[in-house]
Design an enzyme around this catalytic site. Structure first.
Site: not given
Length: 509
Positions: A53, A80-81, A166, A168, A224, A365
């Site tokens: 954040g 992180c945060y 991070h 991710e 989609d 997706k």
């Protein structure tokens, strides 16, 4: 279904945490940072992740943990945060970093369950201005950066783990393995998302819900809506009524592709509505991109609503809403601003008076593509390049006219044909042309010309959040440019956009 919950404290990367876990076939959901623990424990939750954040934990009104971290019975991973919050709440020391770290940073691992099976030194993605100066009692430091800052800590007894970097983000080496270690080894998740099970259960749910009523779908031909329509068609057949609105802002052969695939191959009940004159009339004289979007969105709803009323007995509206649509539009975000606003969640407003069927509202997706493959949709549909809802209108800088659309449509078709012939179409994330409000002097056939300039935009990306320009072969670019200038009357100069995202966006408008 067993799951991991991600509490969002406002990081721009929160969605990526979920995407990486889903890639590992681990089910997860994102909730606001202040979700009460009473809500969390209702679910079959095996672990909790605190996202990053933009705030500092020591400032007034900083986002807080919604429950007492010290007594939480579930494994927690702070990123992180999230790491700073765990350290702060458990009695550690947080300070503004003397050496702020942004971008790629080397770390050295000294142990820890998160790093099981991973080498001792590797590169990660940092983005922080504060640091954990000292870890709380009972915690051990499991990694440090080359600057000596604490990069990871853990308390195995309390099942608390934290990373300053991070995992991710695509650029973090071993990030997927770290998340996998947390989910499987620490949280013990065993039930994974399976596309075949999803298809079977979704078909059953749609059948039971709809019974003898009719369902309407606004079919765009994108990934989609196409996969959602095929799934629903398997469940209810002719009770599905698709409406395809030709806005006049489509690419060459888009309408014909819809007819060939859905009308002829899948035998859909589909109505193709030519509303191009209405859209063009309302866009006359409009140059501002935001005004274009609003006009196109409002006109599309008006046209669709008019057609929907003609389908007697329709009670349901099928939409290909994805999880990112819900995250960004409904805002489960923490204290950060919504990054972008959709014209609505999933495509059409609920005020149309239909009950919604959104089978993919908790999927990403890539998961929808996997389902589409099992439903025998072609790569032409499943792996097509992203195409914006407002169509070519936002790839024409300035006023949208019939002549300018024709010019752009012809140039765009040539470009797509050439990259397909060169067998690089599926290697590129997105490729398109932009018609510029610029004319330049040229020489064509020994005569002076004063015609439009056209920009080619081709980018490589993993998830669309960051992108770099595609390093296409110069001979391919030369063929594209030569054909466009030779075959498209009105263009005498082609340029190639070599800007990454950031600082630029992928689309020009």
């Amino acid at each position: 279904m067993e799951k991991i919950l991600i509490l969002d404290f406002g990081s721009q990367y929160t969605q990526l945490i979920a995407r990486r876990l889903r890639n590992l076939k681990i089910y997860c959901e994102i909730l606001p940072f202040n979700t009460p623990f009473e809500e969390i424990k209702k679910e079959d939750v095996k672990g909790v992740i605190f996202s990053g954040g933009p705030q500092s934990v020591y400032i007034k009104d900083a986002p807080y943990s919604p429950f007492d971290i010290a007594t939480c019975p579930l494994p927690i991973l702070g990123i992180c945060y999230g790491m700073q919050l765990i350290a702060h709440d458990m009695g550690g020391e947080i300070k503004k970093a003397v050496k702020r770290e942004y971008g790629l940073t080397r770390i050295t691992v000294s142990g820890g369950l998160l790093f099981s099976g991973i080498e001792k030194k590797f590169t990660v993605w940092m983005s922080h201005g504060d640091e954990v100066k000292s870890v709380p009692k009972g915690f051990s430091v499991s990694a440090r950066t080359e600057n000596g800052l604490i990069a990871a800590m853990e308390n195995r007894e309390r099942k608390m783990y934290a990373l300053q970097f991070h995992p991710e983000v695509y650029h973090s080496e071993n990030g997927i393995k770290i998340l996998d270690n947390f989910a499987r080894e620490i949280c013990g998740i065993k039930d994974f998302f399976d596309s075949e099970d999803f298809i079977k259960s979704s078909i059953k749910e749609i059948k039971n819900l709809v019974e003898d009523e009719k369902v309407i779908c606004a079919l765009s031909g994108g990934v989609d809506s196409s996969v959602a329509a095929v799934l629903a068609h398997k469940a209810i057949g002719k009770k599905l009524n698709c409406v395809f609105v030709d806005t006049g802002l489509l690419r060459a052969k888009d309408k014909e592709r819809i007819e060939d695939i859905f009308k002829k191959k899948f035998k859909f009940n589909i109505k193709i509505v030519d509303a191009s004159s209405v859209f063009l009339r309302r866009l006359k004289g409009v140059e501002d991109p935001e005004k274009k979007r609003k006009i196109i969105g409002a006109t599309f709803i008006e046209v669709f609503q008019k057609e929907a009323k003609k389908i007697k007995g329709a009670k349901y509206l099928l939409q290909g809403t994805l999880y990112p649509d819900i995250i960004e539009s409904v805002s489960v975000k923490g204290p950060s601003a919504v990054i972008k606003s959709h014209h609505n969640v999933g495509g059409l407003p609920e005020k149309l008076g239909f009950r919604l069927i959104e089978p993919f509202k908790f999927l990403f997706k890539d998961e929808v593509r996997e389902i589409g493959k099992k439903l025998h949709l072609s790569d032409e549909i499943l792996f097509q390049h992203p195409f914006p809802g407002p169509g070519l209108a936002i790839r024409i800088i300035g006023e949208v006219t019939g002549d300018r659309l024709d010019i752009l449509r012809k140039a765009d078709f040539i470009m797509r044909e050439e990259i397909s012939n060169a067998k690089v179409y599926y290697k590129i994330w997105q490729a398109f042309c932009v018609l510029l409000p610029v004319k330049s002097v040229g020489v064509m056939g020994d005569e002076r010309s004063y015609e439009n300039a056209l920009a080619l935009r081709c980018v490589d990306s993993v998830d669309g959040m960051t992108a770099d320009w595609s390093k296409l072969d110069h001979s391919l670019l030369a063929r594209i440019s030569s054909r466009i200038i030779s075959e498209v009357k009105g263009i005498n100069r082609v340029v190639y956009d070599i800007t990454s995202k950031p600082p630029a966006t992928i689309e020009w408008e």
